[in-house]
Write a protein that holds these residues in place. Structure first.
Motif, PDB file in Angstrom:
ATOM      1  N   SER A   1      -0.442  -0.207  17.860  1.00  0.00           N
ATOM      2  CA  SER A   1       0.965   0.155  18.326  1.00  0.00           C
ATOM      3  C   SER A   1       1.194   1.683  18.260  1.00  0.00           C
ATOM      4  N   THR A   2       1.893   2.120  19.489  1.00  0.00           N
ATOM      5  CA  THR A   2       2.123   3.349  19.334  1.00  0.00           C
ATOM      6  C   THR A   2       3.869   3.506  19.092  1.00  0.00           C
ATOM      7  N   VAL A   3       4.229   2.450  18.451  1.00  0.00           N
ATOM      8  CA  VAL A   3       6.003   2.448  18.197  1.00  0.00           C
ATOM      9  C   VAL A   3       5.888   2.480  16.536  1.00  0.00           C
ATOM     10  N   HIS A   4       6.751   3.553  16.124  1.00  0.00           N
ATOM     11  CA  HIS A   4       6.912   3.509  14.725  1.00  0.00           C
ATOM     12  C   HIS A   4       7.426   2.667  14.011  1.00  0.00           C
ATOM     13  N   LEU A   5       8.260   1.833  14.632  1.00  0.00           N
ATOM     14  CA  LEU A   5       9.172   0.729  14.029  1.00  0.00           C
ATOM     15  C   LEU A   5       8.037  -0.391  13.876  1.00  0.00           C
ATOM     16  N   ARG A   6       6.864  -0.396  14.257  1.00  0.00           N
ATOM     17  CA  ARG A   6       6.054  -1.437  14.159  1.00  0.00           C
ATOM     18  C   ARG A   6       5.326  -1.352  12.891  1.00  0.00           C
ATOM     19  N   TYR A   7       5.448  -0.328  12.253  1.00  0.00           N
ATOM     20  CA  TYR A   7       4.422   0.495  11.088  1.00  0.00           C
ATOM     21  C   TYR A   7       5.560  -0.147   9.823  1.00  0.00           C
ATOM     22  N   ARG A   8       4.961  -0.578   8.803  1.00  0.00           N
ATOM     23  CA  ARG A   8       5.682  -1.142   7.447  1.00  0.00           C
ATOM     24  C   ARG A   8       5.686  -0.079   6.492  1.00  0.00           C
ATOM     25  N   TYR A   9       4.535   0.456   6.628  1.00  0.00           N
ATOM     26  CA  TYR A   9       4.120   1.439   5.416  1.00  0.00           C
ATOM     27  C   TYR A   9       4.197   3.020   5.692  1.00  0.00           C
ATOM     28  N   TRP A  10       4.605   3.803   5.159  1.00  0.00           N
ATOM     29  CA  TRP A  10       4.841   5.226   5.360  1.00  0.00           C
ATOM     30  C   TRP A  10       4.709   6.165   4.221  1.00  0.00           C
ATOM     31  N   GLY A  11       4.110   7.123   4.552  1.00  0.00           N
ATOM     32  CA  GLY A  11       4.072   8.496   3.702  1.00  0.00           C
ATOM     33  C   GLY A  11       5.160   9.135   3.794  1.00  0.00           C
ATOM     34  N   GLN A  12       5.152  10.289   3.009  1.00  0.00           N
ATOM     35  CA  GLN A  12       6.270  11.110   2.864  1.00  0.00           C
ATOM     36  C   GLN A  12       6.550  12.222   3.760  1.00  0.00           C
TER      37      GLN A  12
ATOM     38  N   VAL B   1       0.721  -1.232  -0.094  1.00  0.00           N
ATOM     39  CA  VAL B   1       0.049  -0.107  -0.108  1.00  0.00           C
ATOM     40  C   VAL B   1       1.035   1.167  -0.089  1.00  0.00           C
ATOM     41  N   GLN B   2       0.490   2.215  -0.874  1.00  0.00           N
ATOM     42  CA  GLN B   2       1.255   3.794  -0.797  1.00  0.00           C
ATOM     43  C   GLN B   2       0.200   4.462  -0.139  1.00  0.00           C
ATOM     44  N   LEU B   3       1.132   5.496   0.741  1.00  0.00           N
ATOM     45  CA  LEU B   3       0.359   6.325   1.541  1.00  0.00           C
ATOM     46  C   LEU B   3       0.850   7.889   1.115  1.00  0.00           C
ATOM     47  N   GLN B   4      -0.213   8.855   0.994  1.00  0.00           N
ATOM     48  CA  GLN B   4       0.252  10.020   0.641  1.00  0.00           C
ATOM     49  C   GLN B   4      -0.468  10.985   1.734  1.00  0.00           C
ATOM     50  N   ALA B   5       0.484  11.616   2.219  1.00  0.00           N
ATOM     51  CA  ALA B   5       0.025  12.519   3.311  1.00  0.00           C
ATOM     52  C   ALA B   5      -0.034  14.199   2.644  1.00  0.00           C
ATOM     53  N   SER B   6      -1.102  14.656   3.278  1.00  0.00           N
ATOM     54  CA  SER B   6      -1.225  16.121   2.949  1.00  0.00           C
ATOM     55  C   SER B   6      -1.918  16.924   4.126  1.00  0.00           C
ATOM     56  N   GLY B   7      -1.886  18.134   3.632  1.00  0.00           N
ATOM     57  CA  GLY B   7      -2.505  19.231   4.470  1.00  0.00           C
ATOM     58  C   GLY B   7      -1.881  20.188   5.551  1.00  0.00           C
TER      59      GLY B   7
ATOM     60  N   ALA C   1       0.818   2.905   8.198  1.00  0.00           N
ATOM     61  CA  ALA C   1       0.059   1.581   8.079  1.00  0.00           C
ATOM     62  C   ALA C   1       0.704   0.373   8.456  1.00  0.00           C
ATOM     63  N   ASP C   2      -0.038  -0.540   8.801  1.00  0.00           N
ATOM     64  CA  ASP C   2       0.479  -1.744   9.097  1.00  0.00           C
ATOM     65  C   ASP C   2      -0.627  -2.813   9.272  1.00  0.00           C
ATOM     66  N   PRO C   3      -0.859  -3.863   8.901  1.00  0.00           N
ATOM     67  CA  PRO C   3      -1.709  -5.164   9.281  1.00  0.00           C
ATOM     68  C   PRO C   3      -1.898  -5.012  10.863  1.00  0.00           C
ATOM     69  N   ALA C   4      -3.230  -5.159  11.338  1.00  0.00           N
ATOM     70  CA  ALA C   4      -3.478  -5.188  12.593  1.00  0.00           C
ATOM     71  C   ALA C   4      -4.489  -6.170  12.777  1.00  0.00           C
ATOM     72  N   PRO C   5      -4.357  -7.556  12.992  1.00  0.00           N
ATOM     73  CA  PRO C   5      -5.247  -8.507  13.036  1.00  0.00           C
ATOM     74  C   PRO C   5      -6.190  -8.295  14.689  1.00  0.00           C
ATOM     75  N   ASN C   6      -5.528  -7.753  15.590  1.00  0.00           N
ATOM     76  CA  ASN C   6      -6.202  -7.454  16.892  1.00  0.00           C
ATOM     77  C   ASN C   6      -6.661  -6.123  17.004  1.00  0.00           C
ATOM     78  N   PRO C   7      -7.911  -5.590  16.667  1.00  0.00           N
ATOM     79  CA  PRO C   7      -7.992  -4.218  16.460  1.00  0.00           C
ATOM     80  C   PRO C   7      -7.850  -3.701  18.109  1.00  0.00           C
ATOM     81  N   ARG C   8      -7.872  -4.203  19.078  1.00  0.00           N
ATOM     82  CA  ARG C   8      -7.844  -3.870  20.521  1.00  0.00           C
ATOM     83  C   ARG C   8      -6.568  -3.153  20.770  1.00  0.00           C
ATOM     84  N   TYR C   9      -5.458  -3.757  19.608  1.00  0.00           N
ATOM     85  CA  TYR C   9      -3.998  -3.168  20.082  1.00  0.00           C
ATOM     86  C   TYR C   9      -3.673  -2.417  18.705  1.00  0.00           C
TER      87      TYR C   9
END
Length: 126
Positions: free
Chosen positions: A107-118, A1-7, A97-105
């Motif tokens: 993550s607040t750790v940036h290293l846990r997220y695989r996909y990043w916008g610019q 997935v590609q992410l585009q941040a703006s605003g 963004a990152d897959p999150a099979p457990n919606p109750r968790y």
């Protein structure tokens, strides 16, 4: 997935700003989508996250009551509404963004997220 941040932009303390994170390549599906920020000379810090499918939300204490994260399915977009901003909110804001099979968790750790916008720059003047 590609992410585009703006605003991002230059605003005064007390103003509001809305950031957007648009997904392309695939939908967010069962992902957690988070916003992080990084000020000059500081580490990247968690701001807020939402589970795309289930809507669970988590905020950093520093933004609770001022920022709101939400999603718009038809546009594959996650928003960060920033109200009553202050100079400490200045930084480059990234969506991730990152897959999150457990919606109750969410993550607040940036290293846990695989996909990043610019990143989009937010500057708050006093």
């Amino acid at each position: 997935v590609q992410l585009q941040a703006s605003g991002g932009g230059l605003v005064q303390a007390g103003d509001s700003l809305r950031l957007a994170c648009v997904a392309s390549g695939r939908t967010f599906g069962n992902f957690a989508v988070g916003w992080f920020r990084q000020a000059p000379g500081k580490e990247r810090e968690f701001v807020a996250a939402i589970h795309w499918r289930h809507g669970n939300i988590h905020y950093a204490d520093s933004v609770k009551g001022r920022f709101t994260i939400d999603r718009e399915g038809a546009k594959d977009t996650v928003y960060l509404q920033m109200n009553s901003v202050n100079v400490e909110d200045t930084g480059v804001y990234y969506c991730a963004a990152d897959p999150a099979p457990n919606p109750r968790y969410l993550s607040t750790v940036h290293l846990r997220y695989r996909y990043w916008g610019q990143g989009t720059q937010v500057t708050v003047s006093s």
